[in-house]
Design a protein around this motif. Structure first.
Motif, mmCIF file in Angstrom:
data_model
loop_
_atom_site.group_PDB
_atom_site.id
_atom_site.type_symbol
_atom_site.label_atom_id
_atom_site.label_comp_id
_atom_site.label_asym_id
_atom_site.label_seq_id
_atom_site.Cartn_x
_atom_site.Cartn_y
_atom_site.Cartn_z
ATOM 1 N N ARG A 102 0.808 -1.161 -0.067
ATOM 2 C CA ARG A 102 0.128 -0.041 -0.096
ATOM 3 C C ARG A 102 0.744 1.244 -0.037
ATOM 4 N NH1 ARG A 102 -5.559 -0.590 -1.046
ATOM 5 N NH2 ARG A 102 -6.261 -2.466 -0.503
ATOM 6 N N VAL A 103 0.347 2.185 -0.471
ATOM 7 C CA VAL A 103 1.189 3.440 -0.759
ATOM 8 C C VAL A 103 1.324 4.140 0.631
ATOM 9 C CG1 VAL A 103 1.130 5.922 -1.367
ATOM 10 C CG2 VAL A 103 0.398 4.158 -2.991
ATOM 11 N N SER A 104 0.401 4.085 1.450
ATOM 12 C CA SER A 104 0.780 4.454 2.940
ATOM 13 C C SER A 104 1.628 3.727 3.739
ATOM 14 C CB SER A 104 -0.739 4.450 3.767
ATOM 15 O OG SER A 104 -1.284 2.937 3.597
ATOM 16 N N GLU A 105 1.760 2.156 3.566
ATOM 17 C CA GLU A 105 2.694 1.537 4.024
ATOM 18 C C GLU A 105 4.245 2.007 3.555
ATOM 19 O OE1 GLU A 105 1.338 -3.089 4.977
ATOM 20 O OE2 GLU A 105 0.628 -2.355 2.896
ATOM 21 N N ASN A 106 4.260 2.120 2.208
ATOM 22 C CA ASN A 106 5.670 2.637 1.745
ATOM 23 C C ASN A 106 6.031 4.067 2.268
ATOM 24 O OD1 ASN A 106 6.735 0.477 0.335
ATOM 25 N ND2 ASN A 106 5.217 0.578 -1.199
ATOM 26 N N GLY A 107 4.930 5.029 2.474
ATOM 27 C CA GLY A 107 4.940 6.285 2.855
ATOM 28 C C GLY A 107 5.507 6.313 4.411
ATOM 29 N N GLU A 108 4.919 5.272 5.119
ATOM 30 C CA GLU A 108 5.574 5.168 6.598
ATOM 31 C C GLU A 108 6.937 4.833 6.372
ATOM 32 O OE1 GLU A 108 2.733 2.575 8.158
ATOM 33 O OE2 GLU A 108 0.982 4.184 8.001
ATOM 34 N N ALA A 109 7.308 3.853 5.788
ATOM 35 C CA ALA A 109 8.717 3.229 5.759
ATOM 36 C C ALA A 109 9.795 4.392 5.154
ATOM 37 C CB ALA A 109 8.842 2.131 4.802
ATOM 38 N N LEU A 110 9.173 5.190 4.123
ATOM 39 C CA LEU A 110 10.225 6.262 3.571
ATOM 40 C C LEU A 110 10.253 7.220 4.550
ATOM 41 C CD1 LEU A 110 11.533 7.500 1.233
ATOM 42 C CD2 LEU A 110 9.586 8.451 0.405
ATOM 43 N N ASP A 111 9.147 7.561 5.469
ATOM 44 C CA ASP A 111 9.305 8.514 6.421
ATOM 45 C C ASP A 111 10.618 8.107 7.505
ATOM 46 O OD1 ASP A 111 8.852 10.341 8.832
ATOM 47 O OD2 ASP A 111 7.558 8.881 9.626
ATOM 48 N N VAL A 112 10.684 6.908 7.715
ATOM 49 C CA VAL A 112 11.480 6.577 8.811
ATOM 50 C C VAL A 112 13.009 6.644 8.037
ATOM 51 C CG1 VAL A 112 12.368 4.204 10.085
ATOM 52 C CG2 VAL A 112 10.018 4.987 10.198
ATOM 53 N N ALA A 146 3.034 11.209 6.916
ATOM 54 C CA ALA A 146 3.253 10.401 8.065
ATOM 55 C C ALA A 146 4.123 11.128 8.960
ATOM 56 C CB ALA A 146 3.883 9.006 7.733
ATOM 57 N N ALA A 147 4.880 12.132 8.306
ATOM 58 C CA ALA A 147 5.872 12.717 9.152
ATOM 59 C C ALA A 147 5.178 14.052 10.022
ATOM 60 C CB ALA A 147 7.091 13.268 8.410
ATOM 61 N N SER A 148 4.099 14.459 9.310
ATOM 62 C CA SER A 148 3.697 15.725 9.777
ATOM 63 C C SER A 148 2.916 15.866 11.284
ATOM 64 C CB SER A 148 2.405 16.152 8.916
ATOM 65 O OG SER A 148 1.222 15.210 8.823
#
Length: 317
Positions: A102-112, A146-148
């Motif tokens: 999911r885009v949101s899963e990858n977004g959370e991983a990219l944030d980290v 995710a980072a906001s």
């Protein structure tokens, strides 16, 4: 042989990446930084002579669906990242990830990952530029969301984000696929249901492209019929980031361009011309550029696209 295998794995992850991860299959790609086709541990992410050779300006490139970092390679062997390093002094990093998640899963991983990258830099990072091709632009936006609500160091450093052929308003082809799958499953015939079940095996990442879902709330707990609905939750554009949009058009004819876009993404979606029913913030058009006679994949490795990226990077924010 190695490059061909990596391409196949990238395609496989895009098609079935969520299944690969769910079943702990070794072919599932973990999000990572890469250099020269190899995973790059953060401990060795910066030049050996750092901090002498490290720069305070960093650019991170994020590929799209069913791709790898190889998508950025131009005919002369350079990339947007290597040219920005040579021309403007940026330190480039390339992200490889499982585009079937999911885009949101990858977004959370990219944030980290971005937080770890900024913290690992031997010099204080002053500017972080994000460049996303296709789905990669959505992943970058999801990471920012995710980072906001966290005390992240990397997010305030992002002054510019580039979206190349990114379907900000969704991809009509994926919505069409959702409708066909739903219709086949509704017929009640075991053969058409089997076809629908097979087609529906495509990854969650692909399904997210229908309406450009960026948040977990867009898909969690949703039934099969929900794929026919726009369930997007708002993701406001962060005011400190200047958003640059580059869209491809298969033809210079403006009427045909509006109809076909870059063959994968419509011009309206790639330039973020949102209306209320899109459930998306409209993007300012001052930094939107349409590149005629340019298809979807070529947006990631075209000299004219790079020239526009460089010109925007040279502007004062």
């Amino acid at each position: 042989m190695g490059n061909n295998l990596e391409r196949v794995v990238g395609v496989l992850n895009g098609l079935l990446g969520d299944h690969l991860k769910r079943t702990s299959n070794g072919l599932a790609t973990a999000m990572q930084l890469v250099r020269d086709g190899h995973g790059l541990p953060l401990a060795s992410a910066f030049p050996a002579a750092a901090p002498a050779r490290a720069t305070p300006r960093v650019v991170v490139l994020v590929h799209g669906l069913m791709s790898t970092e190889e998508i950025w390679t131009m005919p002369d062997g350079e990339t947007y990242g290597s040219r920005l390093a040579r021309d403007l002094g940026y330190t480039p990093f390339y992200v490889r990830y499982n585009s079937g998640l999911r885009v949101s899963e990858n977004g959370e991983a990219l944030d980290v990952l971005l937080e770890q990258l900024v913290c690992a830099s031997p010099v204080a990072v002053e500017e972080l530029v994000l460049i996303g091709h296709s789905m990669g632009g959505l992943v970058a936006r999801s990471a920012a969301h995710a980072a906001s609500d966290k005390a992240r160091r990397w997010l305030p450093l992002v002054k510019r984000a580039f979206y190349l052929g990114t379907p900000h308003l969704g991809a009509p082809l994926e919505r069409f696929g959702n409708a066909v799958t739903w219709a086949l499953a509704s017929i009640g015939n075991p053969y058409t249901k089997l076809i629908a079940d097979i087609v529906n095996l495509r990854s969650g990442g692909m399904k997210d492209l229908g309406y450009a879902n960026l948040r977990r709330e867009d898909w969690e707990g949703a039934g099969a019929d929900a794929l026919l609905q726009n369930r997007r939750h708002p993701v406001p554009l962060l005011p400190h980031i200047r958003h640059h949009l580059i869209a491809g058009a298969l033809t210079a004819d403006p009427r045909l361009s509006l109809l076909f876009g870059d063959a994968m993404v419509s011009l309206r979606s790639a330039t973020g011309r949102a209306v209320a029913e899109d459930r998306c913030s409209p993007f300012p058009q001052a930094h939107a550029r349409i590149m005629p006679s340019l298809g979807h994949l070529r947006l990631a490795h075209d000299p004219d696209v790079y020239a526009q990226i460089r010109a925007w990077c040279e502007e004062a924010v």
